[in-house]
Design a protein around this motif. Sequence first.
Motif, mmCIF file in Angstrom:
data_model
loop_
_atom_site.group_PDB
_atom_site.id
_atom_site.type_symbol
_atom_site.label_atom_id
_atom_site.label_comp_id
_atom_site.label_asym_id
_atom_site.label_seq_id
_atom_site.Cartn_x
_atom_site.Cartn_y
_atom_site.Cartn_z
ATOM 1 N N SER A 278 0.833 -1.212 0.000
ATOM 2 C CA SER A 278 0.000 0.000 0.000
ATOM 3 C C SER A 278 0.859 1.250 0.000
ATOM 4 N N ASP A 279 1.921 1.241 0.798
ATOM 5 C CA ASP A 279 2.833 2.372 0.853
ATOM 6 C C ASP A 279 3.498 2.594 -0.507
ATOM 7 N N CYS A 280 3.930 1.529 -1.148
ATOM 8 C CA CYS A 280 4.577 1.639 -2.466
ATOM 9 C C CYS A 280 3.603 2.154 -3.518
ATOM 10 N N LEU A 281 2.388 1.635 -3.514
ATOM 11 C CA LEU A 281 1.404 2.087 -4.501
ATOM 12 C C LEU A 281 1.057 3.556 -4.294
ATOM 13 N N GLY A 282 1.076 4.010 -3.052
ATOM 14 C CA GLY A 282 0.825 5.418 -2.776
ATOM 15 C C GLY A 282 1.917 6.321 -3.321
ATOM 16 N N ARG A 283 3.102 5.791 -3.507
ATOM 17 C CA ARG A 283 4.220 6.573 -4.036
ATOM 18 C C ARG A 283 4.222 6.637 -5.558
ATOM 19 N N ILE A 284 3.526 5.706 -6.217
ATOM 20 C CA ILE A 284 3.485 5.673 -7.683
ATOM 21 C C ILE A 284 2.339 6.561 -8.148
ATOM 22 N N LYS A 285 2.653 7.592 -8.884
ATOM 23 C CA LYS A 285 1.641 8.503 -9.423
ATOM 24 C C LYS A 285 1.188 8.001 -10.796
ATOM 25 N N PRO A 286 -0.057 8.293 -11.192
ATOM 26 C CA PRO A 286 -0.559 7.776 -12.476
ATOM 27 C C PRO A 286 0.250 8.207 -13.694
ATOM 28 N N HIS A 287 0.925 9.347 -13.615
ATOM 29 C CA HIS A 287 1.697 9.825 -14.767
ATOM 30 C C HIS A 287 3.158 9.347 -14.742
ATOM 31 N N TYR A 288 3.553 8.597 -13.725
ATOM 32 C CA TYR A 288 4.933 8.117 -13.626
ATOM 33 C C TYR A 288 5.217 7.039 -14.660
ATOM 34 N N GLY A 289 6.392 7.146 -15.252
ATOM 35 C CA GLY A 289 6.878 6.085 -16.112
ATOM 36 C C GLY A 289 7.588 5.042 -15.250
ATOM 37 N N VAL A 290 8.120 4.041 -15.884
ATOM 38 C CA VAL A 290 8.789 2.955 -15.159
ATOM 39 C C VAL A 290 9.977 3.490 -14.367
ATOM 40 N N ARG A 291 10.738 4.381 -14.966
ATOM 41 C CA ARG A 291 11.946 4.895 -14.313
ATOM 42 C C ARG A 291 11.620 5.672 -13.031
ATOM 43 N N GLU A 292 10.643 6.588 -13.096
ATOM 44 C CA GLU A 292 10.285 7.374 -11.913
ATOM 45 C C GLU A 292 9.700 6.493 -10.813
ATOM 46 N N ALA A 293 8.836 5.553 -11.207
ATOM 47 C CA ALA A 293 8.216 4.664 -10.220
ATOM 48 C C ALA A 293 9.269 3.768 -9.568
ATOM 49 N N THR A 294 10.199 3.265 -10.365
ATOM 50 C CA THR A 294 11.260 2.421 -9.815
ATOM 51 C C THR A 294 12.096 3.203 -8.815
ATOM 52 N N LYS A 295 12.390 4.443 -9.137
ATOM 53 C CA LYS A 295 13.172 5.282 -8.230
ATOM 54 C C LYS A 295 12.430 5.491 -6.904
#
Length: 192
Positions: free
Chosen positions: A93-110
Motif C-alpha cells: 500500500s505504501d509503495c502504490l501510494g508513491r506511484i503517481k498515475p503519470h509516472y513512467g517505469v523509471r520514476e516509479a522504480t526510483k
Amino acid sequence: MPAYNSVFNADPSPRLIGNFPLFPLRTKLRGPTYPLPFPDPPLAANESPDPDSESYDILDETLALFRANTFFRNFEIQGPADRLLVYGIWFISDCLGRIKPHYGVREATKEVNNAALDVNFALPGDPGWPLNQMYEPPRDRQDAEVLRQYLSQVRQELAQRLLARVYDDETEDKPSKWWLSFTKRKFMGKGL
C-alpha cells in the motif's frame, strides 16, 4: 466473510523473532534466511509459480492476496505467517501510494526503491509500529538487527515484484490502473 489468511500458517515452526516469522524467500538479495530455488523453466517477472511449487513463497502470496484483503477492516491473525502477510500488505500500500498515475517505469522504480532501501523503518516494539499490541518486540539488539535485515530483504524483493506487476505491459510506460485503484485504501485502517 473473513479475510484471506496465509497458507504458510501450516508450515512447521519457522524461525521467529518475537512472534515475527523469518520465512525463506525466492530471491537473489542477501539476507538472514536461505533462498528458495527458482522455478524451472523460468517465469516472467510479473508471474508467480504455482502455489504447490517449492518456489512459491510468502511474497507471492502477499501479492496475490493484496487486492482481496485490502477491503477488510478486520483481520484475525491465525499464525506467524499472517503477521508477515499483514506487513507485506502495508508495504505494498505504501509503495502504490508513491506511484503517481503519470509516472513512467523509471520514476516509479526510483520512488519504490527509495522506500524499499530506507533503513529507518519501525520494528515491532517501536513507537511507529502500527499494531504493537499484536507483535512482540525482539528480545535484544542482535535479534532486532536480524529482523531489520530480514524486513529490508522483504521490502526490496516485494518492491521488485510489485513493479513487475504494475508495469507488466511493456508497450506502455504507464502504471496499471487496476493496481493504482488501491492507492487510497488502507488495510485495517492502518499503514506504515
